[in-house]
Design a protein around this motif. Structure first.
Motif, short mmCIF file in Angstrom:
data_model
loop_
_atom_site.label_atom_id
_atom_site.label_comp_id
_atom_site.label_asym_id
_atom_site.label_seq_id
_atom_site.Cartn_x
_atom_site.Cartn_y
_atom_site.Cartn_z
N ARG A 448 0.83 -1.21 0.00
CA ARG A 448 0.00 0.00 0.00
C ARG A 448 0.86 1.25 0.00
O ARG A 448 0.54 2.24 -0.68
CB ARG A 448 -0.93 -0.01 1.23
N SER A 449 1.98 1.23 0.69
CA SER A 449 2.82 2.43 0.77
C SER A 449 3.58 2.70 -0.53
O SER A 449 3.99 3.84 -0.79
CB SER A 449 3.82 2.30 1.92
N GLU A 516 -6.11 2.45 -5.23
CA GLU A 516 -5.65 2.74 -3.88
C GLU A 516 -6.83 2.81 -2.90
O GLU A 516 -6.75 2.30 -1.78
CB GLU A 516 -4.87 4.06 -3.86
N ARG A 517 -7.93 3.43 -3.33
CA ARG A 517 -9.10 3.53 -2.45
C ARG A 517 -9.69 2.14 -2.20
O ARG A 517 -10.16 1.85 -1.10
CB ARG A 517 -10.15 4.46 -3.07
N ASP A 520 -7.58 0.50 0.36
CA ASP A 520 -7.82 1.09 1.68
C ASP A 520 -9.08 0.54 2.32
O ASP A 520 -9.21 0.49 3.54
CB ASP A 520 -7.92 2.61 1.57
#
Length: 556
Positions: A448-449, A516-517, A520
């Motif tokens: 994720r990073s 990305e969303r 998350d």
């Protein structure tokens, strides 16, 4: 995690297989030998690109368009006379000499002067055109009435890079010599825009420029006693590989069958047929500087080339980034393998040191050298040293992938090292191996990073594929140069592709932001009461904020 790795590996193998097939597919029709001729296809009247086969144009082997011009007409005559199937290979000027020297091209017919320096790298046939030096100025400029170089004193001047014209500029008294420009079309656009006062070029380039741009004037310097032009610099020949005397003699015999008068007639025909000649209105208002008219005209005439180039660019960037991420993931994980303990076998320590050295060298070399240099070394060097004939697309995929992998390796390593080391220590305490720790604990969080960096690399690759035209990849930038080369409308052509580039990069960035969303997860979640967690029936209600000992429900 294993499924993702298998999918990535599958994509990689498919791409390599398809590219390898493309690299190995070649052949002529009817069993004839193929004559692979390289040229820019953006240097009217010598050569240009067009969208159909009108006026005897020849299909470009590495693109969707057709090539025409003086060079193409001569190449057709030579191929017919020598019994070859002609294959036009569209290549940027900087890639022509390396292409023929390495054997990727059989010949270069692109208005190349047979100078002594070039003869050290390639051989030349007899002249197929005799050039004479001309100057170009603006009709409304201060040098419009000049008759020779003495009248050009103090002028701001330039010419095309790697040509004899640029070397002659220093003979103009007090000349303010500007840096050389990439090609003839660029320098003509520079003159029209007022960036310089004078250009030096040969007669066909000057005639074609004046024919297409009524605001320019030509000055014949061929008889100017103040201009010293070595004989070799006016000899335009066909470049062949050093030592290939058989092909050179074959082409010389074919050239001997074309008289000087015929060559002049062919050049005159090429000047009349250049794309700009049929696109400038002969009646009505002057539209030579009508921005809207030319944008519309270029989209109508070359829209197919723009979209083809955009497709090639997008495929190279997407697949190259995907493979590069897989390479970077592997290298990044390998570089985080803990150093062997003191009691470890000596051989393992040596192997660990060699592995880390090789991985560090890979990252530093490919991050520290330009992609264009990597492409030329791989594409031409593999042919010269290993006799490995890669296709341009295969070489493009390979270069974009390994270049992206070097950058992603550092991003992955940084993402791994940014996590709390206590998680790794806890995994080790549970008896997990390094690979188990990476796959089950570290990478899911690190991924994720590093997602923003994946997006950055994709956007960079969409733009950086423009350097691959030096290895004959017909991406968007190269197609735009071809359109501009035949019309001298650089600003309009590059305005069109700037919009296309923006659409591609903006769409990709929005898509990655959506991913990305999704990673998350939902922004709505519930914190459960400790008593509810302890209740085996699950019926203990979740209490709102303000109730003693309870937790509240978050969310909408």
């Amino acid at each position: 995690m294993k499924k993702k790795v298998r999918c990535t590996a599958g994509v990689f193998l498919c791409v390599m297989l398809l590219a390898g097939i493309a690299a190995g597919c070649s052949g002529g029709s009817g069993g004839k030998k193929i004559l692979r001729v390289g040229m820019e296809c953006s240097y009217a009247p010598y050569n240009w690109s067009q969208t159909d086969d009108s006026n005897g144009a020849v299909k470009i082997s590495n693109g969707k368009e057709y090539a025409n011009g003086y060079d193409v007409k001569i190449a057709k005559r030579l191929a017919d006379a020598a019994g070859y199937d002609l294959q036009i290979v569209k290549t940027q000027w900087d890639g022509l000499a390396p292409g023929v020297a390495s054997g990727k091209l059989d010949a270069v017919i692109a208005g190349m002067s047979a100078t002594a320096d070039r003869r050290q790298t390639v051989d030349f046939t007899d002249n197929y055109y005799k050039a004479s030096i001309f100057a170009l100025v603006r009709k409304d400029g201060k040098y419009a009435g000049a008759k020779g170089i003495a009248d050009l004193r103090g002028a701001s001047c330039t010419s095309q890079q790697s040509t004899v014209w640029y070397e002659l500029l220093k003979q103009i008294p007090g000349a303010q010599v500007q840096p050389a420009l990439e090609d003839a079309t660029t320098m003509i656009v520079s003159l029209r825009a007022g960036k310089c006062d004078v250009l030096l070029c040969d007669k066909p380039t000057a005639l074609a420029a004046v024919y297409a741009n009524p605001g320019l004037a030509k000055i014949d310097l061929s008889e100017d006693p103040d201009l010293k032009v070595p004989e070799e610099q006016t000899n335009i020949g066909i470049a062949v590989k050093k030592g290939n005397t058989q092909l050179r003699e074959t082409l010389n015999r074919a050239l001997a069958g074309i008289s000087e008068k015929e060559r002049g007639q062919i050049m005159d025909e090429a000047i009349r047929q250049q794309p700009i000649a049929g696109q400038t209105p002969k009646t009505g208002p002057d539209r030579s500087d009508d921005f809207g008219y030319w944008v519309k005209n270029l989209l109508q005439q070359y829209g197919g080339l723009f979209w083809h180039g955009a497709g090639v660019t997008l495929i190279l960037a997407l697949i190259g980034t995907l493979i590069g991420c897989a390479i970077g993931l592997l290298v990044g994980v390998l570089r985080t393998i803990p150093k062997p303990r003191k009691r470890t076998n000596l051989l393992l320590k040596i192997l660990y040191g060699i592995l880390q050295f090789l991985l560090a060298a890979y990252v530093e070399i490919f991050r520290g050298t330009p992609m264009m240099v990597q492409a030329m070394v791989l594409y031409y060097g593999s042919m010269s040293l290993l006799h490995l004939d890669m296709s341009p697309m295969f070489a493009g995929f390979f270069v974009v992938s390994i270049n992206t992998g070097a950058y992603m390796a550092e991003s992955v390593r940084g993402g791994i090292e940014s996590l709390d080391p206590g998680q790794t220590e806890a995994a080790e305490a549970l008896g997990m191996t390094h690979w188990q720790t990476m796959g089950s604990v570290v990478l899911p969080q690190a991924f994720r990073s590093i997602m923003p960096q994946v997006g950055n690399n994709l956007i960079i690759n969409i733009k950086d594929t423009s350097v691959l035209n030096v290895i004959s990849v017909t991406e968007l930038y190269f197609e735009a140069k071809s359109a501009a080369g035949g019309t001298y409308k650089y600003f309009e052509a590059f305005f069109i592709i700037s919009v296309i580039y923006f659409i591609m990069t903006f769409a990709c960035s929005r898509l990655l932001r959506w991913v990305e969303r999704k990673i998350d997860g939902s922004g709505n979640y519930t914190l459960v009461d400790l008593d509810a967690m302890a209740d085996p029936t699950g019926l203990n209600p979740v209490r709102k904020r303000g109730h003693n000992g309870g937790m509240h429900r978050w969310g909408k």
